[in-house]
Design a protein around this motif. Structure first.
Motif, PDB file in Angstrom:
ATOM      1  N   ILE A 107       0.829  -1.199   0.000  1.00  0.00           N
ATOM      2  CA  ILE A 107       0.000   0.000   0.000  1.00  0.00           C
ATOM      3  C   ILE A 107       0.867   1.254   0.000  1.00  0.00           C
ATOM      4  CG2 ILE A 107      -1.673   1.309   1.367  1.00  0.00           C
ATOM      5  CD1 ILE A 107      -2.818  -1.346   2.325  1.00  0.00           C
ATOM      6  N   ALA A 108       1.939   1.260   0.810  1.00  0.00           N
ATOM      7  CA  ALA A 108       2.840   2.411   0.836  1.00  0.00           C
ATOM      8  C   ALA A 108       3.493   2.629  -0.526  1.00  0.00           C
ATOM      9  CB  ALA A 108       3.900   2.215   1.918  1.00  0.00           C
ATOM     10  N   HIS A 109       3.854   1.549  -1.185  1.00  0.00           N
ATOM     11  CA  HIS A 109       4.431   1.661  -2.528  1.00  0.00           C
ATOM     12  C   HIS A 109       3.397   2.211  -3.504  1.00  0.00           C
ATOM     13  CE1 HIS A 109       5.580   0.164  -6.545  1.00  0.00           C
ATOM     14  NE2 HIS A 109       6.816   0.378  -6.124  1.00  0.00           N
ATOM     15  N   ALA A 110       2.151   1.807  -3.338  1.00  0.00           N
ATOM     16  CA  ALA A 110       1.097   2.307  -4.217  1.00  0.00           C
ATOM     17  C   ALA A 110       0.883   3.804  -4.037  1.00  0.00           C
ATOM     18  CB  ALA A 110      -0.198   1.552  -3.953  1.00  0.00           C
ATOM     19  N   GLU A 111       0.932   4.269  -2.784  1.00  0.00           N
ATOM     20  CA  GLU A 111       0.754   5.695  -2.528  1.00  0.00           C
ATOM     21  C   GLU A 111       1.879   6.526  -3.129  1.00  0.00           C
ATOM     22  OE1 GLU A 111       0.423   5.920   1.662  1.00  0.00           O
ATOM     23  OE2 GLU A 111      -1.668   5.207   1.725  1.00  0.00           O
ATOM     24  N   ARG A 112       3.075   5.947  -3.172  1.00  0.00           N
ATOM     25  CA  ARG A 112       4.211   6.682  -3.763  1.00  0.00           C
ATOM     26  C   ARG A 112       4.165   6.676  -5.281  1.00  0.00           C
ATOM     27  NH1 ARG A 112       7.094   3.680   0.194  1.00  0.00           N
ATOM     28  NH2 ARG A 112       7.847   2.294  -1.461  1.00  0.00           N
ATOM     29  N   HIS A 113       3.589   5.635  -5.878  1.00  0.00           N
ATOM     30  CA  HIS A 113       3.616   5.490  -7.328  1.00  0.00           C
ATOM     31  C   HIS A 113       2.232   5.586  -7.969  1.00  0.00           C
ATOM     32  CE1 HIS A 113       7.351   3.586  -5.902  1.00  0.00           C
ATOM     33  NE2 HIS A 113       7.856   3.998  -7.043  1.00  0.00           N
ATOM     34  N   GLY A 114       1.214   5.939  -7.190  1.00  0.00           N
ATOM     35  CA  GLY A 114      -0.093   6.175  -7.774  1.00  0.00           C
ATOM     36  C   GLY A 114      -0.900   4.949  -8.102  1.00  0.00           C
ATOM     37  N   GLY A 115      -0.670   3.845  -7.450  1.00  0.00           N
ATOM     38  CA  GLY A 115      -1.487   2.666  -7.719  1.00  0.00           C
ATOM     39  C   GLY A 115      -0.769   1.384  -7.388  1.00  0.00           C
ATOM     40  N   LEU A 116      -1.532   0.329  -7.098  1.00  0.00           N
ATOM     41  CA  LEU A 116      -0.951  -0.962  -6.790  1.00  0.00           C
ATOM     42  C   LEU A 116      -0.562  -1.733  -8.034  1.00  0.00           C
ATOM     43  CD1 LEU A 116      -3.334  -2.171  -3.956  1.00  0.00           C
ATOM     44  CD2 LEU A 116      -1.015  -1.361  -3.720  1.00  0.00           C
ATOM     45  N   ARG A 117      -1.128  -1.375  -9.184  1.00  0.00           N
ATOM     46  CA  ARG A 117      -0.893  -2.123 -10.416  1.00  0.00           C
ATOM     47  C   ARG A 117      -0.995  -1.180 -11.592  1.00  0.00           C
ATOM     48  NH1 ARG A 117      -6.265  -2.867 -11.730  1.00  0.00           N
ATOM     49  NH2 ARG A 117      -7.667  -2.682  -9.937  1.00  0.00           N
ATOM     50  N   ASP A 118      -0.731  -1.688 -12.795  1.00  0.00           N
ATOM     51  CA  ASP A 118      -0.731  -0.846 -13.985  1.00  0.00           C
ATOM     52  C   ASP A 118      -2.110  -0.303 -14.301  1.00  0.00           C
ATOM     53  OD1 ASP A 118       1.945  -1.318 -14.221  1.00  0.00           O
ATOM     54  OD2 ASP A 118       1.716  -2.983 -15.633  1.00  0.00           O
ATOM     55  N   LEU A 167      -4.474   0.811 -12.438  1.00  0.00           N
ATOM     56  CA  LEU A 167      -5.082   1.555 -11.330  1.00  0.00           C
ATOM     57  C   LEU A 167      -4.387   2.898 -11.157  1.00  0.00           C
ATOM     58  CD1 LEU A 167      -6.868   1.858  -8.771  1.00  0.00           C
ATOM     59  CD2 LEU A 167      -5.110   0.609  -7.527  1.00  0.00           C
ATOM     60  N   ARG A 168      -5.188   3.950 -11.048  1.00  0.00           N
ATOM     61  CA  ARG A 168      -4.684   5.283 -10.718  1.00  0.00           C
ATOM     62  C   ARG A 168      -5.536   5.822  -9.585  1.00  0.00           C
ATOM     63  NH1 ARG A 168      -1.714   3.350 -13.770  1.00  0.00           N
ATOM     64  NH2 ARG A 168      -0.709   4.207 -15.632  1.00  0.00           N
ATOM     65  N   ILE A 169      -4.910   6.125  -8.461  1.00  0.00           N
ATOM     66  CA  ILE A 169      -5.619   6.641  -7.295  1.00  0.00           C
ATOM     67  C   ILE A 169      -5.598   8.160  -7.364  1.00  0.00           C
ATOM     68  CG2 ILE A 169      -5.694   6.729  -4.779  1.00  0.00           C
ATOM     69  CD1 ILE A 169      -4.386   3.992  -4.711  1.00  0.00           C
ATOM     70  N   LEU A 170      -6.772   8.777  -7.533  1.00  0.00           N
ATOM     71  CA  LEU A 170      -6.865  10.228  -7.626  1.00  0.00           C
ATOM     72  C   LEU A 170      -6.956  10.870  -6.245  1.00  0.00           C
ATOM     73  CD1 LEU A 170      -9.343  10.532 -10.642  1.00  0.00           C
ATOM     74  CD2 LEU A 170      -6.831  10.435 -10.664  1.00  0.00           C
ATOM     75  N   ASP A 171      -7.873  10.375  -5.424  1.00  0.00           N
ATOM     76  CA  ASP A 171      -8.012  10.868  -4.059  1.00  0.00           C
ATOM     77  C   ASP A 171      -8.661   9.770  -3.225  1.00  0.00           C
ATOM     78  OD1 ASP A 171     -10.821  11.023  -4.614  1.00  0.00           O
ATOM     79  OD2 ASP A 171     -10.530  13.022  -5.442  1.00  0.00           O
ATOM     80  N   ALA A 172      -9.205  10.144  -2.073  1.00  0.00           N
ATOM     81  CA  ALA A 172      -9.753   9.144  -1.161  1.00  0.00           C
ATOM     82  C   ALA A 172     -11.021   8.496  -1.699  1.00  0.00           C
ATOM     83  CB  ALA A 172     -10.030   9.774   0.195  1.00  0.00           C
ATOM     84  N   THR A 173     -11.722   9.148  -2.633  1.00  0.00           N
ATOM     85  CA  THR A 173     -12.997   8.609  -3.116  1.00  0.00           C
ATOM     86  C   THR A 173     -13.027   8.360  -4.614  1.00  0.00           C
ATOM     87  OG1 THR A 173     -13.910  10.846  -3.366  1.00  0.00           O
ATOM     88  CG2 THR A 173     -14.241   9.739  -1.235  1.00  0.00           C
ATOM     89  N   GLN A 174     -12.034   8.820  -5.368  1.00  0.00           N
ATOM     90  CA  GLN A 174     -12.037   8.695  -6.817  1.00  0.00           C
ATOM     91  C   GLN A 174     -10.805   7.920  -7.286  1.00  0.00           C
ATOM     92  OE1 GLN A 174     -14.517   9.773  -8.850  1.00  0.00           O
ATOM     93  NE2 GLN A 174     -15.673  10.579  -7.113  1.00  0.00           N
ATOM     94  N   VAL A 193     -10.447  -0.986 -21.031  1.00  0.00           N
ATOM     95  CA  VAL A 193     -11.170   0.279 -21.058  1.00  0.00           C
ATOM     96  C   VAL A 193     -11.039   0.957 -19.700  1.00  0.00           C
ATOM     97  CG1 VAL A 193     -13.406   1.384 -21.437  1.00  0.00           C
ATOM     98  CG2 VAL A 193     -12.793  -0.660 -22.749  1.00  0.00           C
ATOM     99  N   TRP A 194     -10.788   2.274 -19.716  1.00  0.00           N
ATOM    100  CA  TRP A 194     -10.597   3.019 -18.480  1.00  0.00           C
ATOM    101  C   TRP A 194     -11.941   3.555 -17.973  1.00  0.00           C
ATOM    102  CZ3 TRP A 194      -6.428   3.295 -15.434  1.00  0.00           C
ATOM    103  CH2 TRP A 194      -5.201   2.892 -15.972  1.00  0.00           C
ATOM    104  N   TYR A 195     -12.134   3.412 -16.634  1.00  0.00           N
ATOM    105  CA  TYR A 195     -13.341   3.865 -15.966  1.00  0.00           C
ATOM    106  C   TYR A 195     -12.962   4.746 -14.773  1.00  0.00           C
ATOM    107  CZ  TYR A 195     -15.921   0.230 -18.521  1.00  0.00           C
ATOM    108  OH  TYR A 195     -16.478  -0.554 -19.496  1.00  0.00           O
ATOM    109  N   ARG A 196     -13.860   5.703 -14.493  1.00  0.00           N
ATOM    110  CA  ARG A 196     -13.748   6.450 -13.237  1.00  0.00           C
ATOM    111  C   ARG A 196     -14.610   5.730 -12.209  1.00  0.00           C
ATOM    112  NH1 ARG A 196     -12.651  11.706 -11.403  1.00  0.00           N
ATOM    113  NH2 ARG A 196     -12.196  12.369 -13.535  1.00  0.00           N
ATOM    114  N   VAL A 197     -13.992   5.304 -11.113  1.00  0.00           N
ATOM    115  CA  VAL A 197     -14.666   4.520 -10.097  1.00  0.00           C
ATOM    116  C   VAL A 197     -14.733   5.332  -8.806  1.00  0.00           C
ATOM    117  CG1 VAL A 197     -14.617   2.394  -8.727  1.00  0.00           C
ATOM    118  CG2 VAL A 197     -13.886   2.352 -11.123  1.00  0.00           C
ATOM    119  N   GLU A 198     -15.938   5.426  -8.269  1.00  0.00           N
ATOM    120  CA  GLU A 198     -16.124   6.074  -6.972  1.00  0.00           C
ATOM    121  C   GLU A 198     -16.120   4.991  -5.893  1.00  0.00           C
ATOM    122  OE1 GLU A 198     -19.330   8.910  -4.558  1.00  0.00           O
ATOM    123  OE2 GLU A 198     -19.659   8.359  -6.671  1.00  0.00           O
ATOM    124  N   VAL A 199     -15.223   5.115  -4.925  1.00  0.00           N
ATOM    125  CA  VAL A 199     -15.084   4.121  -3.868  1.00  0.00           C
ATOM    126  C   VAL A 199     -15.682   4.677  -2.583  1.00  0.00           C
ATOM    127  CG1 VAL A 199     -13.042   3.071  -4.895  1.00  0.00           C
ATOM    128  CG2 VAL A 199     -12.761   4.936  -3.272  1.00  0.00           C
TER     129      VAL A 199
END
Length: 280
Positions: free
Chosen positions: A177-188, A190-197, A205-211
């Protein structure tokens, strides 16, 4: 924890019985060390030599034993569920403590097995000679780490140290998880925008996912369905993959999140995030 002793008795006897030449397999390796450049050279002029000199003075690099302890570890793994007294008797029958080299193997037993286990403040500890009690859930890696096996103080059975395995698994997840926060995702994908997006690539196909955080719904509330996995949230695994269903930790970077909604990114959003669909 109850063990099926019938299964233990019908276990493959060839694996259970320790081979008679175990001590040879463990210790018969070339010793390491010696012949190091740090050893003192002989002086060019004999007049510079000391009047008295010990035989070991020039040899700073000493040799040490080079044991192959993997056979011993595999033997202990095959004995899980058996009484430790019987397992130890078989080890003593094959490895003589009166032999100096073989006695050294017995000293390594406590590196693999926590023989004396006590409970301190609700946590099981390994009591070792000349050491302070060490918790069995220690994640330290290296000399002095928590043993892989332990002897249950109630039943006397040799068991796997599940606390150690669970602690190391949690540590790996935290580092991931710490590595994901430094590199913007756990895998290719995935892109973490913020706490909910988040941005997810699903089948190219790329999707915007609300968590959203996972919460326990009451009986009167409608069943919440995960937008990606299409199953109820309470059936989505959190830490461990189950029946080929991806866990929350892998999908969203946190075990307590689920996909509340998702929609496909449009062309403008793809250009903004510098992404492209595989079918484009």
């Amino acid at each position: 924890m109850q063990w099926d002793m019938t299964h233990c008795r019908t276990f493959n006897e060839e694996i259970r019985i320790m081979r008679q030449d175990m001590y040879k397999v463990i210790v018969e390796r070339p010793r390491r060390g010696g012949c190091n450049r740090s050893d003192l050279r002989e002086p060019d002029d004999l007049e510079d030599s000391p009047r008295q000199e010990g035989l070991r003075r020039r040899h700073r690099s000493r040799k040490w034993l080079n044991e192959n302890l993997r056979p011993l570890e595999r033997f202990l793994a095959s004995q899980v569920g058996r009484p430790w007294d019987k397992v130890y008797s078989e080890i003593c029958a094959g490895i003589d403590r009166r032999n100096t080299v073989q006695q050294h193997i017995h000293q390594h037993l406590e590196d693999f097995v926590a023989v004396k286990v006590i409970e301190i403040d609700g946590t099981m500890h390994h009591v070792r000679r000349h050491w302070k009690p060490q918790p069995l859930n220690s994640t330290y890696v290296g000399y002095g780490s928590a043993p892989k096996f332990y002897v249950d103080p109630g039943t006397g059975l040799l068991l796997v140290n599940r606390w150690r395995n669970e602690a190391r698994r949690n540590l790996r997840d935290q580092r991931r998880i710490a590595h994901a926060e430094r590199h913007g995702g756990l895998r290719d994908g995935l892109r973490i925008l913020d706490a909910t997006q988040q941005l997810h690539r699903i089948e190219g196909v790329w999707y915007r996912v609300e968590v959203a955080p996972v919460r326990t719904a009451s009986a009167s509330e409608p069943v919440t369905v995960d937008a990606i996995r299409k199953i109820p949230v309470d059936q989505c695994p959190d830490h461990n993959d189950s029946k080929k269903i991806a866990r929350n930790l892998t999908l969203f970077g946190h075990a307590d999140l689920y996909a509340y909604s998702k929609r496909q990114l449009n062309a403008r959003e793809l250009r903004h995030y510098r992404l492209s669909n595989d079918n484009a």
